[in-house]
Write a protein that holds these residues in place. Structure first.
Motif, short mmCIF file in Angstrom:
data_model
loop_
_atom_site.label_atom_id
_atom_site.label_comp_id
_atom_site.label_asym_id
_atom_site.label_seq_id
_atom_site.Cartn_x
_atom_site.Cartn_y
_atom_site.Cartn_z
N GLY A 1 0.80 -1.22 0.00
CA GLY A 1 0.00 0.00 0.00
C GLY A 1 0.83 1.26 0.00
O GLY A 1 0.31 2.36 0.30
N GLU B 1 -0.19 4.34 -2.65
CA GLU B 1 -1.25 5.25 -2.23
C GLU B 1 -0.74 6.23 -1.17
O GLU B 1 -1.06 7.41 -1.21
CB GLU B 1 -2.44 4.47 -1.67
CG GLU B 1 -3.16 3.61 -2.70
CD GLU B 1 -2.69 2.15 -2.69
OE1 GLU B 1 -1.48 1.91 -2.54
OE2 GLU B 1 -3.55 1.27 -2.84
N LYS B 2 0.08 5.74 -0.24
CA LYS B 2 0.64 6.63 0.79
C LYS B 2 1.55 7.68 0.17
O LYS B 2 1.54 8.85 0.57
CB LYS B 2 1.41 5.82 1.82
CG LYS B 2 0.53 4.97 2.71
CD LYS B 2 1.37 4.16 3.68
CE LYS B 2 0.49 3.23 4.51
NZ LYS B 2 1.28 2.34 5.35
N VAL C 1 -5.56 -1.19 -5.51
CA VAL C 1 -5.00 0.16 -5.52
C VAL C 1 -6.18 1.12 -5.47
O VAL C 1 -6.92 1.25 -6.44
CB VAL C 1 -4.14 0.43 -6.77
CG1 VAL C 1 -3.63 1.86 -6.77
CG2 VAL C 1 -2.98 -0.56 -6.85
N ALA D 1 -7.76 4.88 -5.06
CA ALA D 1 -7.41 6.28 -5.29
C ALA D 1 -7.64 7.07 -4.01
O ALA D 1 -8.76 7.12 -3.51
CB ALA D 1 -8.25 6.86 -6.42
N PRO D 2 -6.59 7.69 -3.44
CA PRO D 2 -6.79 8.53 -2.25
C PRO D 2 -7.69 9.73 -2.58
O PRO D 2 -7.90 10.06 -3.76
CB PRO D 2 -5.38 8.99 -1.90
CG PRO D 2 -4.45 8.04 -2.58
CD PRO D 2 -5.18 7.61 -3.82
N HIS E 1 -9.72 7.92 -10.41
CA HIS E 1 -9.24 6.70 -11.05
C HIS E 1 -9.58 6.78 -12.53
O HIS E 1 -10.73 6.96 -12.90
CB HIS E 1 -9.90 5.47 -10.41
CG HIS E 1 -9.40 4.18 -10.96
ND1 HIS E 1 -9.92 3.61 -12.09
CD2 HIS E 1 -8.41 3.36 -10.54
CE1 HIS E 1 -9.28 2.49 -12.35
NE2 HIS E 1 -8.36 2.32 -11.42
#
Length: 185
Positions: A128, A131-132, A159, A161-162, A167
């Motif tokens: 992850g 994303e971070k 995955v 999308a923050p 997306h």
């Protein structure tokens, strides 16, 4: 490993000697840049590139070969930084690149740089971290409005999308996937 197209087409890049770095294959880079060239409303020529978890620097260097104006490579690993330095020197790209030893998930503020229009995130798979890292880039002002973000991840990983990202598309590539996101400031 070679540069696939552009002014440095065919030039050899130094590859890692350890298994700690997983460079994007020539074939996957070629597919990725073909997708970028024919869609997603991104102009490689003149792009400002942020290469997170840069490894060998192959993604950012490929973008520079195809006309990007500047690339910043971010990687914490000593071997990765040595490879990036050697590859940029071999290509004569020192004047249009910078290298930061930094945790890509904790970038901090963008200053003294201007925001970036194209971002590659190729983190260690399944953790992850992509994303971070892009959330950190968003929070630090690293992303231009409508910047395109490309995340490479293991094929079966989710995955997400923050917040602040749209997306766009997901493509499978062998046991990997490429996810395209757009920053919506």
């Amino acid at each position: 490993m070679r540069i696939v197209a552009g002014r440095w087409k065919g030039r050899v890049l130094k590859a890692p000697s350890s298994q700690d770095i997983r460079p994007t294959s020539d074939r996957l880079r070629e597919s990725l840049f073909n997708i970028l060239a024919h869609g997603h409303d991104i102009e490689i020529n003149g792009a400002r590139v942020l290469d997170l978890f840069a490894g060998t620097g192959a993604l950012g260097l490929e973008a520079l070969s195809r006309g990007a104006s500047f690339a910043l490579f971010v990687d914490e690993g000593a071997e990765a930084r040595a490879l990036i330095r050697e590859n940029t020197q071999t290509l004569g790209a020192a004047g249009i690149t910078r290298l930061f030893r930094r945790d890509a998930t904790r970038l901090g503020p963008v200053a003294p740089f201007q925001p970036f229009t194209l971002v590659f995130a190729d983190p260690p798979y399944g953790k992850g971290l992509g994303e971070k890292a892009i959330a950190s880039a968003r929070d630090g002002g690293w992303l231009a409005p409508d910047a395109l973000i490309v995340v490479e991840e293991r094929g079966d990983a989710e995955v997400a999308a923050p917040e602040g990202f749209e997306h766009i598309e997901r493509r499978e590539a062998g046991d990997s996937q490429i996810v395209f996101l757009r920053h919506r400031a």
